[in-house]
Design an enzyme around this catalytic site. Structure first.
Site, PDB file in Angstrom:
ATOM      1  N   GLY A 189     -76.470  85.720  -8.081  1.00 11.27           N
ATOM      2  CA  GLY A 189     -77.486  85.562  -9.322  1.00 11.27           C
ATOM      3  C   GLY A 189     -77.274  85.295 -10.474  1.00 11.27           C
ATOM      4  N   LEU A 191     -78.930  82.591 -11.470  1.00 12.48           N
ATOM      5  CA  LEU A 191     -78.552  81.139 -10.919  1.00 12.48           C
ATOM      6  C   LEU A 191     -78.827  80.089 -12.312  1.00 12.48           C
ATOM      7  CD1 LEU A 191     -80.803  81.588  -7.755  1.00 12.48           C
ATOM      8  CD2 LEU A 191     -78.429  82.169  -8.110  1.00 12.48           C
ATOM      9  N   HIS A 192     -77.821  79.117 -11.994  1.00 16.16           N
ATOM     10  CA  HIS A 192     -77.969  78.042 -12.985  1.00 16.16           C
ATOM     11  C   HIS A 192     -78.102  76.658 -12.118  1.00 16.16           C
ATOM     12  CE1 HIS A 192     -73.815  77.729 -11.569  1.00 16.16           C
ATOM     13  NE2 HIS A 192     -73.644  78.774 -12.052  1.00 16.16           N
ATOM     14  N   HIS A 217     -75.795  76.471  -8.808  1.00 21.06           N
ATOM     15  CA  HIS A 217     -76.147  76.877  -7.959  1.00 21.06           C
ATOM     16  C   HIS A 217     -77.436  76.360  -7.133  1.00 21.06           C
ATOM     17  CE1 HIS A 217     -74.914  81.019  -9.987  1.00 21.06           C
ATOM     18  NE2 HIS A 217     -74.455  81.037  -8.706  1.00 21.06           N
ATOM     19  N   GLN A 237     -65.967  93.599  -5.103  1.00 21.20           N
ATOM     20  CA  GLN A 237     -65.181  92.350  -5.643  1.00 21.20           C
ATOM     21  C   GLN A 237     -64.725  92.553  -6.917  1.00 21.20           C
ATOM     22  OE1 GLN A 237     -68.000  89.346  -4.133  1.00 21.20           O
ATOM     23  NE2 GLN A 237     -67.177  88.396  -6.087  1.00 21.20           N
ATOM     24  N   LYS A 271     -65.977  75.304  -6.548  1.00 14.91           N
ATOM     25  CA  LYS A 271     -65.525  75.974  -8.092  1.00 14.91           C
ATOM     26  C   LYS A 271     -64.541  77.182  -8.013  1.00 14.91           C
ATOM     27  CE  LYS A 271     -66.922  77.879 -12.393  1.00 14.91           C
ATOM     28  NZ  LYS A 271     -66.723  79.292 -12.168  1.00 14.91           N
ATOM     29  N   VAL A 289     -70.255  71.651  -9.993  1.00 17.00           N
ATOM     30  CA  VAL A 289     -71.170  71.020 -10.948  1.00 17.00           C
ATOM     31  C   VAL A 289     -70.925  71.255 -12.439  1.00 17.00           C
ATOM     32  CG1 VAL A 289     -73.568  70.962 -11.341  1.00 17.00           C
ATOM     33  CG2 VAL A 289     -72.734  71.340  -9.072  1.00 17.00           C
ATOM     34  N   SER A 337     -71.228  77.888 -14.902  1.00 15.44           N
ATOM     35  CA  SER A 337     -71.011  79.333 -14.312  1.00 15.44           C
ATOM     36  C   SER A 337     -72.007  80.261 -14.993  1.00 15.44           C
ATOM     37  CB  SER A 337     -69.489  79.765 -14.624  1.00 15.44           C
ATOM     38  OG  SER A 337     -69.456  81.194 -14.896  1.00 15.44           O
ATOM     39  N   ARG A 362     -71.137  83.134 -16.139  1.00 11.08           N
ATOM     40  CA  ARG A 362     -70.350  83.850 -17.280  1.00 11.08           C
ATOM     41  C   ARG A 362     -70.630  83.089 -18.485  1.00 11.08           C
ATOM     42  NH1 ARG A 362     -67.138  86.019 -12.542  1.00 11.08           N
ATOM     43  NH2 ARG A 362     -67.359  88.289 -12.811  1.00 11.08           N
TER      44      ARG A 362
END
Ligand code: AMP
Length: 292
Positions: free
Chosen positions: A33, A35-36, A39, A63, A151, A178, A187, A189
């Protein structure tokens, strides 16, 4: 086309059965999620690979290690649904943790050598968590095409290996990284970064650019290529975790003396402030990334 938003495994199974009966192929883009545009590019590409595109949105607890950003990881579900639809997704599967890890759950996918080193070194258990959740998605969606981004290169290799080893009926398709116009890899983040931290983070794509340009200009010495990347990175402003050259397929460390074999992965992980960023290029295969 309308977007189905499903939360439960049982609903998903029904929807996928209907697609199958109608003879419609499915591509899946697994995400956490937030999303950028990166994505969204994966989703757009996935549309060209199958009749329907499912986006999974799941911040997978297994994870994340202790002290990582699981709790504060962004979860803007409404915005994500809009972005998924805009990019052409036909289905979003956003399950709860309980749905993906039924009560009493006690099973993990063991991963091998590909998960050692690089991100595996600083994030113990990370790839076991990734492989486990992706195996669950494979079980739910197969037969299907799964789209992953380059990535997370080590993740891609671990997943490709797992799909082959565990005989999943899936095709894995991988999409180039991208980037923002100034070179920073998109990202979820990146939203954590202050202006200063973002500026420092640009050292990462610049380091990839410098090494790739040097290779194009004829530099073949491994140690020299690594040195070019390291000196461009800007160690003062970043806490560098690794800068490494590895075989692009086996991920075995490359010998640095003498002429380097190609294709070679140049992978970088570094913290800008508190934010851990990863990026990479496959030397001898990928285009030189544009940087600002
Ligand atoms: P994430 O939500 O960060 O787990 O990412 C979901 C998928 O999108 C993974 O396959 C990532 O490799 C991919 N992805 C994330 N950011 C990018 C990017 N900037 N370029 C290409 N793929 C990406």
């Amino acid at each position: 086309m309308s977007l189905a938003h499903l939360r439960e495994v049982s609903e998903l199974r029904l929807a996928l059965n209907q697609s199958r009966l109608a003879g419609r192929s499915v591509a899946v883009v697994p995400t956490m999620g937030a999303l950028h545009r990166g994505h969204q590019e994966l989703v757009r590409w996935a549309r060209t690979l199958a009749d329907e595109v499912a986006v999974t949105i799941f911040v997978n607890p297994t994870q994340f290690g202790p002290g990582e950003d699981f709790d504060r990881y962004p979860r803007p579900l409404e915005a994500d649904l809009l972005r998924a639809r805009e990019a052409g997704a036909t289905l979003v599967f956003a399950p709860s943790a309980r749905e993906m890890y039924p009560p009493g759950e006690d099973t993990r996918v063991q991963v091998g050598r590909l998960a050692e080193g690089l991100c595996g070194a600083s994030r113990p258990g990370h790839f076991v968590g990734v492989a486990t959740v992706v195996a669950k998605f494979f079980s739910l969606f197969a037969p299907a095409t799964f789209v992953f981004g380059q990535k997370d290169y080590q993740q891609l290799k671990v997943i490709e290996r797992m799909a082959t080893d565990l005989l999943y009926d899936v095709r894995i398709a991988s999409h180039p990284i991208v980037r923002e116009p100034d070179g920073l890899a998109l990202s979820s983040r990146n939203v954590y970064l202050s202006q200063e931290e973002r500026k420092a983070a640009l050292g990462i794509p610049r380091a990839l650019h410098a090494a790739a340009s040097a290779l194009l200009a004829g530099e073949r010495n491994g140690a020299r290529l690594l040195e070019i990347a390291e000196s461009t990175l800007g160690r003062q402003a970043l806490a560098v975790e690794y800068v490494e050259l590895r075989d692009a397929d086996s991920l075995e460390p490359r010998a640095l003396d003498g002429e380097i074999a190609l294709p070679t992965l140049l992978a970088i992980a570094a913290r800008s402030g508190a934010t851990r960023l990863i990026d990479n290029i496959v030397l001898g295969r990928d285009a030189v990334p544009e940087v600002g």
